[in-house]
Scaffold this motif. Sequence first.
Motif, PDB file in Angstrom:
ATOM      1  N   MET A 195      50.326  79.920  44.553  1.00  0.00           N
ATOM      2  CA  MET A 195      49.997  78.781  43.307  1.00  0.00           C
ATOM      3  C   MET A 195      51.412  78.347  42.931  1.00  0.00           C
ATOM      4  SD  MET A 195      49.313  81.860  40.818  1.00  0.00           S
ATOM      5  CE  MET A 195      48.859  82.817  41.890  1.00  0.00           C
ATOM      6  N   ASN A 196      51.212  77.347  42.216  1.00  0.00           N
ATOM      7  CA  ASN A 196      52.631  76.539  41.577  1.00  0.00           C
ATOM      8  C   ASN A 196      52.660  77.417  40.081  1.00  0.00           C
ATOM      9  OD1 ASN A 196      51.222  75.152  39.260  1.00  0.00           O
ATOM     10  ND2 ASN A 196      50.498  73.539  40.765  1.00  0.00           N
ATOM     11  N   THR A 197      53.812  77.162  39.741  1.00  0.00           N
ATOM     12  CA  THR A 197      54.311  77.856  38.457  1.00  0.00           C
ATOM     13  C   THR A 197      53.299  77.632  37.210  1.00  0.00           C
ATOM     14  OG1 THR A 197      55.866  76.242  38.163  1.00  0.00           O
ATOM     15  CG2 THR A 197      56.631  77.924  39.221  1.00  0.00           C
ATOM     16  N   ASN A 198      53.169  76.429  37.212  1.00  0.00           N
ATOM     17  CA  ASN A 198      51.896  76.198  36.260  1.00  0.00           C
ATOM     18  C   ASN A 198      50.613  76.835  36.283  1.00  0.00           C
ATOM     19  OD1 ASN A 198      53.810  74.153  35.060  1.00  0.00           O
ATOM     20  ND2 ASN A 198      52.858  72.334  36.014  1.00  0.00           N
ATOM     21  N   GLN A 199      50.224  77.033  37.332  1.00  0.00           N
ATOM     22  CA  GLN A 199      49.037  77.670  37.681  1.00  0.00           C
ATOM     23  C   GLN A 199      49.097  79.206  37.407  1.00  0.00           C
ATOM     24  OE1 GLN A 199      48.508  76.348  41.699  1.00  0.00           O
ATOM     25  NE2 GLN A 199      46.572  75.157  41.275  1.00  0.00           N
ATOM     26  N   ALA A 200      50.470  79.726  37.777  1.00  0.00           N
ATOM     27  CA  ALA A 200      50.698  81.227  37.449  1.00  0.00           C
ATOM     28  C   ALA A 200      50.634  81.322  35.883  1.00  0.00           C
ATOM     29  CB  ALA A 200      52.047  81.554  38.249  1.00  0.00           C
ATOM     30  N   LEU A 201      51.547  80.454  35.241  1.00  0.00           N
ATOM     31  CA  LEU A 201      51.309  80.700  33.666  1.00  0.00           C
ATOM     32  C   LEU A 201      50.013  80.500  33.144  1.00  0.00           C
ATOM     33  CD1 LEU A 201      54.818  78.716  33.108  1.00  0.00           C
ATOM     34  CD2 LEU A 201      54.272  81.295  33.147  1.00  0.00           C
ATOM     35  N   SER A 202      49.158  79.923  33.659  1.00  0.00           N
ATOM     36  CA  SER A 202      47.785  79.751  33.204  1.00  0.00           C
ATOM     37  C   SER A 202      46.934  80.912  33.691  1.00  0.00           C
ATOM     38  CB  SER A 202      47.156  78.564  33.690  1.00  0.00           C
ATOM     39  OG  SER A 202      48.011  77.384  33.160  1.00  0.00           O
ATOM     40  N   LEU A 203      47.217  81.978  34.222  1.00  0.00           N
ATOM     41  CA  LEU A 203      46.519  83.005  34.564  1.00  0.00           C
ATOM     42  C   LEU A 203      45.989  83.693  33.513  1.00  0.00           C
ATOM     43  CD1 LEU A 203      48.246  84.487  37.787  1.00  0.00           C
ATOM     44  CD2 LEU A 203      46.035  83.267  37.701  1.00  0.00           C
ATOM     45  N   PRO A 204      44.726  84.172  33.316  1.00  0.00           N
ATOM     46  CA  PRO A 204      44.296  85.025  32.297  1.00  0.00           C
ATOM     47  C   PRO A 204      45.379  86.138  31.535  1.00  0.00           C
ATOM     48  CG  PRO A 204      42.691  84.806  33.861  1.00  0.00           C
ATOM     49  CD  PRO A 204      43.857  84.489  34.573  1.00  0.00           C
ATOM     50  N   GLN A 205      45.498  85.970  30.434  1.00  0.00           N
ATOM     51  CA  GLN A 205      46.598  86.858  29.531  1.00  0.00           C
ATOM     52  C   GLN A 205      46.132  88.400  29.765  1.00  0.00           C
ATOM     53  OE1 GLN A 205      49.398  86.049  28.110  1.00  0.00           O
ATOM     54  NE2 GLN A 205      49.090  84.273  28.703  1.00  0.00           N
ATOM     55  N   GLY A 206      44.812  88.697  29.841  1.00  0.00           N
ATOM     56  CA  GLY A 206      44.485  90.159  30.148  1.00  0.00           C
ATOM     57  C   GLY A 206      44.843  90.507  31.687  1.00  0.00           C
ATOM     58  N   MET A 207      45.215  89.835  32.624  1.00  0.00           N
ATOM     59  CA  MET A 207      45.428  90.017  33.913  1.00  0.00           C
ATOM     60  C   MET A 207      46.760  90.418  33.889  1.00  0.00           C
ATOM     61  SD  MET A 207      44.987  87.578  37.316  1.00  0.00           S
ATOM     62  CE  MET A 207      43.342  87.853  37.825  1.00  0.00           C
TER      63      MET A 207
END
Length: 158
Positions: free
Chosen positions: A25-37
């Motif tokens: 994924m791009n970095t924006n998508q990676a930073l948007s992954l759920p916090q609980g993950m």
Amino acid sequence: MTEEKKIVEGTATNDCGQQVPVGTMNTNQALSLPQGMDVSLSHPDREAGADEFMSRDELRLLTEPWIEPVGYRFPAPISEDSADRLVKAKAAARNVLEEIIASANEAGWATREIVVALIEAANSLNDAASADSDPDHADDPDVSDAVQAQIGHEEQFD
């Protein structure tokens, strides 16, 4: 003009404690992954499959355009005595931290939120240093005894 979006690989820890691929994924998508993950992300500037992973917070610090390195320098130690070195290091650290906090206040950050952020960053760096098996740092003094000796002696963070 479009901004270049760097690609990272992500893994997550499953219920059995194993790392399983999440995908690229791009970095924006990676930073948007759920916090609980619980995710680990590859370094965006390394070759794919390089197995150099970092946390979401480390990726954010690396990729956020508004985060700039701070240019404060520490004085070189002048003593070989570990207790004296600790006293000097604490004084130097306090001076630098006061300047960082003042700079953060000028930028609109509250003192308390910056202090908490600095403590969390220091803990993260300490954890990384503890896990570092670099032989160049084998002679670094263990500060845990020095920290324990300070407890109850009017230190700010007892």
